[in-house]
Design an enzyme around this catalytic site. Structure first.
Site, PDB file in Angstrom:
ATOM      1  N   ASP A 171     -12.240 -19.509  -7.232  1.00  0.00           N
ATOM      2  CA  ASP A 171     -12.373 -19.943  -5.836  1.00  0.00           C
ATOM      3  C   ASP A 171     -12.921 -21.369  -5.818  1.00  0.00           C
ATOM      4  OD1 ASP A 171     -12.877 -19.988  -2.877  1.00  0.00           O
ATOM      5  OD2 ASP A 171     -12.471 -17.845  -3.052  1.00  0.00           O
ATOM      6  N   ASP A 203      -9.244 -25.200  -8.145  1.00  0.00           N
ATOM      7  CA  ASP A 203      -8.281 -25.329  -7.053  1.00  0.00           C
ATOM      8  C   ASP A 203      -6.995 -24.617  -7.460  1.00  0.00           C
ATOM      9  OD1 ASP A 203      -6.436 -26.101  -5.190  1.00  0.00           O
ATOM     10  OD2 ASP A 203      -6.905 -28.238  -5.289  1.00  0.00           O
ATOM     11  N   MET A 204      -6.655 -23.562  -6.729  1.00  0.00           N
ATOM     12  CA  MET A 204      -5.480 -22.753  -7.107  1.00  0.00           C
ATOM     13  C   MET A 204      -4.176 -23.528  -7.009  1.00  0.00           C
ATOM     14  SD  MET A 204      -5.444 -20.277  -3.801  1.00  0.00           S
ATOM     15  CE  MET A 204      -5.488 -20.940  -2.145  1.00  0.00           C
ATOM     16  N   LYS A 241      -5.492 -11.602  -2.440  1.00  0.00           N
ATOM     17  CA  LYS A 241      -5.765 -10.783  -1.248  1.00  0.00           C
ATOM     18  C   LYS A 241      -6.127 -11.701  -0.090  1.00  0.00           C
ATOM     19  CE  LYS A 241      -8.937  -7.478   0.732  1.00  0.00           C
ATOM     20  NZ  LYS A 241      -9.773  -8.425   1.478  1.00  0.00           N
ATOM     21  N   HIS A 292      -1.446 -15.562   3.464  1.00  0.00           N
ATOM     22  CA  HIS A 292      -1.239 -15.640   4.923  1.00  0.00           C
ATOM     23  C   HIS A 292      -2.023 -16.790   5.552  1.00  0.00           C
ATOM     24  CE1 HIS A 292      -4.816 -12.944   6.456  1.00  0.00           C
ATOM     25  NE2 HIS A 292      -5.196 -13.784   5.527  1.00  0.00           N
TER      26      HIS A 292
HETATM   27  C1  LIG Z   1      -9.321 -15.421   3.573  1.00  0.00           C
HETATM   28  S1  LIG Z   1     -10.281 -15.696   2.162  1.00  0.00           S
HETATM   29  C2  LIG Z   1      -9.925 -14.270   1.166  1.00  0.00           C
HETATM   30  C3  LIG Z   1     -11.020 -13.951   0.198  1.00  0.00           C
HETATM   31  C4  LIG Z   1     -10.764 -12.726  -0.692  1.00  0.00           C
HETATM   32  N1  LIG Z   1      -9.514 -12.813  -1.395  1.00  0.00           N
HETATM   33  C5  LIG Z   1     -10.817 -11.460   0.110  1.00  0.00           C
HETATM   34  O1  LIG Z   1      -9.806 -10.988   0.571  1.00  0.00           O
HETATM   35  O2  LIG Z   1     -11.925 -10.955   0.297  1.00  0.00           O
HETATM   36  C6  LIG Z   1      -9.379 -16.949   1.288  1.00  0.00           C
HETATM   37  C7  LIG Z   1     -10.108 -17.485   0.083  1.00  0.00           C
HETATM   38  O3  LIG Z   1      -9.307 -18.520  -0.510  1.00  0.00           O
HETATM   39  C8  LIG Z   1     -10.188 -19.521  -0.983  1.00  0.00           C
HETATM   40  N2  LIG Z   1      -9.467 -20.781  -1.155  1.00  0.00           N
HETATM   41  C9  LIG Z   1      -8.969 -21.592  -0.193  1.00  0.00           C
HETATM   42  N3  LIG Z   1      -8.378 -22.665  -0.748  1.00  0.00           N
HETATM   43  C10 LIG Z   1      -8.511 -22.529  -2.108  1.00  0.00           C
HETATM   44  C11 LIG Z   1      -8.099 -23.322  -3.225  1.00  0.00           C
HETATM   45  N4  LIG Z   1      -7.437 -24.465  -3.038  1.00  0.00           N
HETATM   46  N5  LIG Z   1      -8.380 -22.883  -4.468  1.00  0.00           N
HETATM   47  C12 LIG Z   1      -9.065 -21.708  -4.658  1.00  0.00           C
HETATM   48  N6  LIG Z   1      -9.477 -20.918  -3.622  1.00  0.00           N
HETATM   49  C13 LIG Z   1      -9.203 -21.322  -2.368  1.00  0.00           C
HETATM   50  C14 LIG Z   1     -11.239 -19.583   0.118  1.00  0.00           C
HETATM   51  O4  LIG Z   1     -12.417 -20.246  -0.302  1.00  0.00           O
HETATM   52  C15 LIG Z   1     -11.440 -18.119   0.424  1.00  0.00           C
HETATM   53  O5  LIG Z   1     -12.442 -17.539  -0.387  1.00  0.00           O
END
Ligand SMILES: C[S@@+](CC[C@H](N)C(=O)[O-])C[C@H]1O[C@@H](n2cnc3c(N)ncnc32)[C@H](O)[C@@H]1O
Length: 380
Positions: A244, A267-268, A281, A285
């Site tokens: 994350d 960064d994914m 998860k 979306h």
């Molecule tokens: C809606 S949350 C979902 C969190 C988790 N998967 C859950 O369902 O409980 C989306 C997650 O994606 C992470 N995120 C957003 N952009 C990202 C990136 N570029 N690289 C890694 N993580 C990222 C956010 O920090 C957040 O924790």
């Protein structure tokens, strides 16, 4: 029924339309009443009373002043007609203004807010948080905004159109969670609560099918690791990790409280660490198709071939799948429009298929085991 504009409406139609309008316009009162009841601790109070209590019992449990009893009754009436609480019995002497002994009970919905093992109240706090609500006052302006004018807020020039969230708050959502630690914590707590809930259902219904047969899993955008911790607990041989953003990982639970889960900041869009399976998860979306394809390509690079067991597991909605009951269809449609606030989208099967194949995957399987949500397995 189709109405022809110049035909005079009959009284029944006028009144039906009038009713429907008020019912729709006042729907936000349902959310606010539920927020209020949860913040007052009413579901938990009913739970402490064994799941059933009179108005006076509830008032005692939540230390409410006697003068507020009639108002508590009105709150409970809204939440009872809308199915959040139920009435077990009603003494004949009770009336809308009297002091009859109505006994309120928990329903399946309010049990999820009763501070028990499936506590979804952090999700309530997130969904009705002012930071989430205020952008929707500008939804019409966002519809009118273009890349080059952005509702007049971009200062001119050909700036990329901003999301509804950014128009309202000045920052993209993922930047806001880093800037506003309190909002970041509300989001992380909501996601952790939802992950505990969703993973319990997945484990009960299809844990072996979904997570059996892999040696390692990386939960991409895995927040504070609740989903990964559930996998690590159920399948101790699976090496589980979370990727994350740095400001999210820095707030993750301390080493002793995170189960057998490793955390990585990154960064994914740049890199996904290698694993047999990737979990996404509630991630895809949040993004448009092009970004999803980029993320999925990084995931493809991280996993082995299909023959060697590589797969991506997605927990999200497949719009139109599952029950055709109106509550399913309406919840899916509401969730989809809600996601516009961060330029996210809920997808139908053919929309998912398009991004999977464009990212280079060869096949997928939808497992509708999560009510209005699904697990989708995608194979290289
Ligand atoms: C809606 S949350 C979902 C969190 C988790 N998967 C859950 O369902 O409980 C989306 C997650 O994606 C992470 N995120 C957003 N952009 C990202 C990136 N570029 N690289 C890694 N993580 C990222 C956010 O920090 C957040 O924790």
């Amino acid at each position: 029924m189709v109405f022809v504009q110049h035909e005079k409406m009959n009284t029944d139609d006028m009144l039906q339309g009038h009713l429907q309008l008020y019912h729709h316009l006042l729907s936000y009162i349902k959310s606010m009443a539920l927020k209020c009841a949860t913040e007052l601790g009413i579901p938990a109070a009913l739970h402490r009373r064994g799941g059933a209590a009179t108005l006076a019992d509830i008032a005692t449990e939540i230390s409410l002043h006697q003068a507020k009893l009639p108002h508590l009754r009105r709150l409970m009436r809204v939440l009872t007609v809308s199915g959040i609480f139920a009435i077990a019995q009603e003494h004949p002497s009770s009336s809308s203004t009297g002091n009859g002994e109505i006994v309120y009970t928990l329903t399946a919905a309010s049990r999820l807010l009763a501070a028990g093992e499936h506590d979804m109240s952090p999700m309530l706090r997130f969904l009705v948080h002012p930071t989430a609500l205020t952008p929707f006052f500008s939804l019409h302006a966002w519809f009118r905004a273009h890349d080059d004018d952005d509702a007049g807020n971009s200062g001119g020039g050909a700036a990329a159109a901003r999301s509804l969230f950014e128009m309202a708050h000045g920052f993209p959502r993922w930047e806001m969670t880093g800037r506003d630690a309190a909002y970041g914590a509300v989001l992380s707590d909501a996601m952790a609560a939802d992950s505990r809930f969703v993973m319990e259902v997945v484990m009960r219904e299809a844990g072996g099918d979904v997570f059996g047969g892999i040696g390692s899993l990386v939960d991409v955008g895995g927040g504070h690791g609740a989903a990964a911790a559930a996998v690590a607990k159920a399948f101790p041989h699976v090496k589980c990790s979370v990727l994350d953003l740095p400001h999210v990982v820095s707030q993750a639970p301390a080493a002793g409280d995170r189960g057998n889960v490793e955390f990585m900041a990154g960064d994914m869009f740049e890199f996904v660490p290698p694993a047999d399976a990737v979990l996404l998860k509630y991630v895809l979306h949040c993004f448009g198709d092009d970004d999803c394809i980029k993320i999925l390509r990084r995931c493809m690079e991280a996993i082995p071939t299909r023959d060697a067991g590589g797969k991506v597991k997605i927990v999200n909605m497949v719009v139109g799948s599952g029950s055709q009951e109106n509550i399913f269809k309406e919840t899916q449609a509401l969730f989809d429009l809600y996601m516009t606030y961060i330029d996210g989208v809920e997808r139908e099967e053919k929309e998912w298929e398009k991004i999977f194949f464009k990212a280079g995957f060869s096949a997928y399987k939808i497992m509708p085991i999560l009510g209005f949500l699904s697990v989708i397995e995608v194979y290289p």
